[in-house]
Design a protein around this motif. Structure first.
Motif, PDB file in Angstrom:
ATOM      1  N   GLU A 141       4.767  -5.082   8.984  1.00 57.11           N
ATOM      2  CA  GLU A 141       4.192  -4.040   9.616  1.00 57.11           C
ATOM      3  C   GLU A 141       5.636  -3.030   9.793  1.00 57.11           C
ATOM      4  OE1 GLU A 141       3.832  -1.706  12.929  1.00 57.11           O
ATOM      5  OE2 GLU A 141       2.367  -2.855  12.201  1.00 57.11           O
ATOM      6  N   MET A 142       7.159  -3.478   9.784  1.00 54.10           N
ATOM      7  CA  MET A 142       8.205  -2.325   8.893  1.00 54.10           C
ATOM      8  C   MET A 142       7.932  -1.850   7.794  1.00 54.10           C
ATOM      9  SD  MET A 142      11.920  -3.009   8.123  1.00 54.10           S
ATOM     10  CE  MET A 142      12.420  -3.668  10.225  1.00 54.10           C
ATOM     11  N   LEU A 143       7.351  -2.551   6.588  1.00 56.33           N
ATOM     12  CA  LEU A 143       6.306  -1.773   5.640  1.00 56.33           C
ATOM     13  C   LEU A 143       5.739  -0.828   5.903  1.00 56.33           C
ATOM     14  CD1 LEU A 143       6.624  -1.883   2.277  1.00 56.33           C
ATOM     15  CD2 LEU A 143       5.384  -3.963   2.460  1.00 56.33           C
ATOM     16  N   PHE A 144       5.125  -1.349   6.410  1.00 58.09           N
ATOM     17  CA  PHE A 144       3.491  -0.314   6.923  1.00 58.09           C
ATOM     18  C   PHE A 144       4.733   1.108   7.367  1.00 58.09           C
ATOM     19  CE2 PHE A 144       0.978   1.657  10.215  1.00 58.09           C
ATOM     20  CZ  PHE A 144       0.010   2.124   8.943  1.00 58.09           C
ATOM     21  N   ARG A 145       5.391   0.920   8.528  1.00 61.05           N
ATOM     22  CA  ARG A 145       5.316   2.223   9.191  1.00 61.05           C
ATOM     23  C   ARG A 145       6.565   3.146   7.741  1.00 61.05           C
ATOM     24  NH1 ARG A 145       7.033  -1.588  13.273  1.00 61.05           N
ATOM     25  NH2 ARG A 145       9.628  -1.753  12.932  1.00 61.05           N
ATOM     26  N   LEU A 146       7.553   2.635   7.123  1.00 59.96           N
ATOM     27  CA  LEU A 146       8.030   3.108   6.101  1.00 59.96           C
ATOM     28  C   LEU A 146       7.053   3.706   5.357  1.00 59.96           C
ATOM     29  CD1 LEU A 146      10.500  -0.423   5.571  1.00 59.96           C
ATOM     30  CD2 LEU A 146      10.693   2.404   6.586  1.00 59.96           C
ATOM     31  N   ALA A 147       5.977   2.917   4.175  1.00 64.20           N
ATOM     32  CA  ALA A 147       4.728   3.654   3.890  1.00 64.20           C
ATOM     33  C   ALA A 147       4.556   4.642   4.499  1.00 64.20           C
ATOM     34  CB  ALA A 147       3.988   2.743   3.437  1.00 64.20           C
ATOM     35  N   ARG A 148       3.909   4.817   5.605  1.00 64.16           N
ATOM     36  CA  ARG A 148       3.215   5.591   6.526  1.00 64.16           C
ATOM     37  C   ARG A 148       4.842   7.031   6.385  1.00 64.16           C
ATOM     38  NH1 ARG A 148       1.958   4.634  12.208  1.00 64.16           N
ATOM     39  NH2 ARG A 148       3.928   4.642  12.597  1.00 64.16           N
ATOM     40  N   ALA A 149       5.366   6.715   6.401  1.00 68.39           N
ATOM     41  CA  ALA A 149       6.764   7.599   6.499  1.00 68.39           C
ATOM     42  C   ALA A 149       7.061   8.322   5.203  1.00 68.39           C
ATOM     43  CB  ALA A 149       7.860   7.043   7.468  1.00 68.39           C
ATOM     44  N   SER A 150       6.480   8.036   4.432  1.00 71.92           N
ATOM     45  CA  SER A 150       6.856   8.153   3.052  1.00 71.92           C
ATOM     46  C   SER A 150       5.391   9.191   2.035  1.00 71.92           C
ATOM     47  CB  SER A 150       7.265   7.608   1.831  1.00 71.92           C
ATOM     48  OG  SER A 150       5.791   6.531   1.584  1.00 71.92           O
ATOM     49  N   GLY A 152       1.285  -1.242   0.002  1.00 76.80           N
ATOM     50  CA  GLY A 152      -0.019   0.344   0.182  1.00 76.80           C
ATOM     51  C   GLY A 152       0.913   0.927   0.372  1.00 76.80           C
ATOM     52  N   ALA A 153       0.814   2.097  -0.789  1.00 75.15           N
ATOM     53  CA  ALA A 153       1.243   3.597  -0.477  1.00 75.15           C
ATOM     54  C   ALA A 153      -0.093   4.965  -0.434  1.00 75.15           C
ATOM     55  CB  ALA A 153       2.023   3.839  -1.930  1.00 75.15           C
ATOM     56  N   PRO A 154       0.813   5.956  -0.022  1.00 72.00           N
ATOM     57  CA  PRO A 154      -0.459   7.134   0.095  1.00 72.00           C
ATOM     58  C   PRO A 154      -0.906   7.637  -1.058  1.00 72.00           C
ATOM     59  CG  PRO A 154       2.420   7.237   0.845  1.00 72.00           C
ATOM     60  CD  PRO A 154       2.152   6.592   0.515  1.00 72.00           C
ATOM     61  N   THR A 155      -1.845   8.283  -1.280  1.00 70.32           N
ATOM     62  CA  THR A 155      -2.548   8.621  -2.678  1.00 70.32           C
ATOM     63  C   THR A 155      -2.824   8.155  -3.780  1.00 70.32           C
ATOM     64  OG1 THR A 155      -0.289   9.828  -3.426  1.00 70.32           O
ATOM     65  CG2 THR A 155      -0.611  10.566  -1.510  1.00 70.32           C
ATOM     66  N   ARG A 156      -3.107   7.052  -3.061  1.00 70.86           N
ATOM     67  CA  ARG A 156      -3.398   5.282  -3.984  1.00 70.86           C
ATOM     68  C   ARG A 156      -3.862   4.679  -3.878  1.00 70.86           C
ATOM     69  NH1 ARG A 156       1.790   7.948  -4.511  1.00 70.86           N
ATOM     70  NH2 ARG A 156       3.667   7.745  -6.422  1.00 70.86           N
ATOM     71  N   THR A 157      -4.530   4.462  -2.971  1.00 70.44           N
ATOM     72  CA  THR A 157      -5.547   4.242  -2.646  1.00 70.44           C
ATOM     73  C   THR A 157      -6.777   2.789  -3.435  1.00 70.44           C
ATOM     74  OG1 THR A 157      -7.349   5.934  -2.551  1.00 70.44           O
ATOM     75  CG2 THR A 157      -5.578   4.828  -0.284  1.00 70.44           C
ATOM     76  N   GLY A 158      -7.155   4.062  -4.746  1.00 70.23           N
ATOM     77  CA  GLY A 158      -7.541   3.187  -5.948  1.00 70.23           C
ATOM     78  C   GLY A 158      -6.753   2.578  -7.013  1.00 70.23           C
ATOM     79  N   TYR A 159      -5.675   2.831  -6.709  1.00 67.41           N
ATOM     80  CA  TYR A 159      -4.722   2.156  -7.711  1.00 67.41           C
ATOM     81  C   TYR A 159      -4.957   1.343  -7.219  1.00 67.41           C
ATOM     82  CZ  TYR A 159      -0.577   2.179 -10.826  1.00 67.41           C
ATOM     83  OH  TYR A 159       0.359   1.308 -11.778  1.00 67.41           O
ATOM     84  N   CYS A 160      -3.793   1.413  -5.916  1.00 64.60           N
ATOM     85  CA  CYS A 160      -3.517  -0.146  -4.931  1.00 64.60           C
ATOM     86  C   CYS A 160      -4.777  -0.507  -4.737  1.00 64.60           C
ATOM     87  CB  CYS A 160      -2.971  -0.051  -3.718  1.00 64.60           C
ATOM     88  SG  CYS A 160      -1.293   1.105  -3.678  1.00 64.60           S
TER      89      CYS A 160
END
Length: 264
Positions: free
Chosen positions: A254-263, A148-156
């Motif tokens: 969990e680590m990936l989520f934290r990295l994605a949130r920080a981006s 998952g990535a921010p600003t891409r909810t629909g695309y993801c």
């Protein structure tokens, strides 16, 4: 791929165009589909300049969301070339907007183009391949189909759905001679961010820094064609930090989520 018939949607630009040019070098017969006929004609000329004759390239304008037109399009290809050896479902849209700012019509459009269109064309082609007992279906998914990535909810959401559908399809048809490949690009230098939808359905019109620094699209095509020739089931392609995210997702979600949130 010499003398094999390859049908590419989204062939008017980006990865689709690069794949067409690369397959032209191998002497494949090409069916080029997208909505913009003028751009398809340009790509067709590029393929002919790489050695294909006029009757080896079929320009077939197509909107994958027009489901009623798809059986006729399949018949046109069969009438022209007699068979379809490889279908590459590459049509698609991206998104650049926060969920709270995104109209439901944008989510619907992303799902119609990126998911339902790919399924509909696959279903139209699949009976032909099953009858022959051979064929290959590929789809351009994305790293966004794994993380998952921010600003891409629909695309993801759309790319996750694509990964799920074609992974499941593989379990149904591989034993009948039909191979299924999911192409998983990271950041590739195309116009995907420029053409992305904003929250109100307008065109984003800007190039992401990540996209600008991504893999060259011709290099991407080389990787994908080599993997398709080998009938690889899943084809990751890219060179940046996003490719590491595929491994982090497996090892530590969990680590990936934290990295994605920080981006964000």
């Amino acid at each position: 791929m010499t003398d094999r018939t390859i049908w590419i949607t989204g062939a008017s630009a980006g990865i689709g165009e690069a794949l067409a040019a690369r397959f032209a070098q191998e002497g494949a017969r090409l069916v080029l589909s997208a909505r913009r006929q003028s751009e398809l004609e340009r790509v067709a000329e590029r393929c002919r300049n790489k050695g294909l004759s006029a009757d080896q390239v079929l320009v077939l304008p197509l909107d994958v969301t027009d489901w009623e037109a798809l059986p006729g399009a399949v018949q046109t290809v069969l009438d022209q070339f007699g068979g379809i050896d490889l279908l590459i479902n590459n049509a698609g849209l991206s998104q650049r907007s926060l969920c709270v700012d995104t109209d439901m019509s944008v989510y619907r459009q992303l799902m119609e183009v990126d998911v339902m269109g790919q399924i509909a064309l696959t279903k139209a082609v699949l009976p032909h391949m099953l009858e022959r007992g051979t064929g290959h279906i590929a789809v351009t998914a994305s790293v966004a189909g794994k993380v998952g990535a921010p600003t891409r909810t629909g695309y993801c959401a759309a790319k996750h759905a694509v990964m799920g559908f074609f992974d499941a399809l593989r379990t149904e048809v591989e034993g009948q001679g039909v191979h299924v490949s999911t192409i998983v690009p990271g950041f590739i230098r195309t116009d995907i961010s420029r053409n992305a939808l904003t929250g109100d359905g307008q065109t984003f019109g800007e190039e992401d820094e990540d996209i600008a620094g991504g893999m060259d699209v011709s290099e991407c095509a080389d990787v994908v064609v080599k993997a398709l020739n080998s009938k690889k089931r899943e084809i990751p392609v890219g060179k940046g930090k996003e490719m590491a995210a595929l491994w982090v997702k497996r090892l530590s979600p969990e680590m990936l989520f934290r990295l994605a949130r920080a981006s964000k």
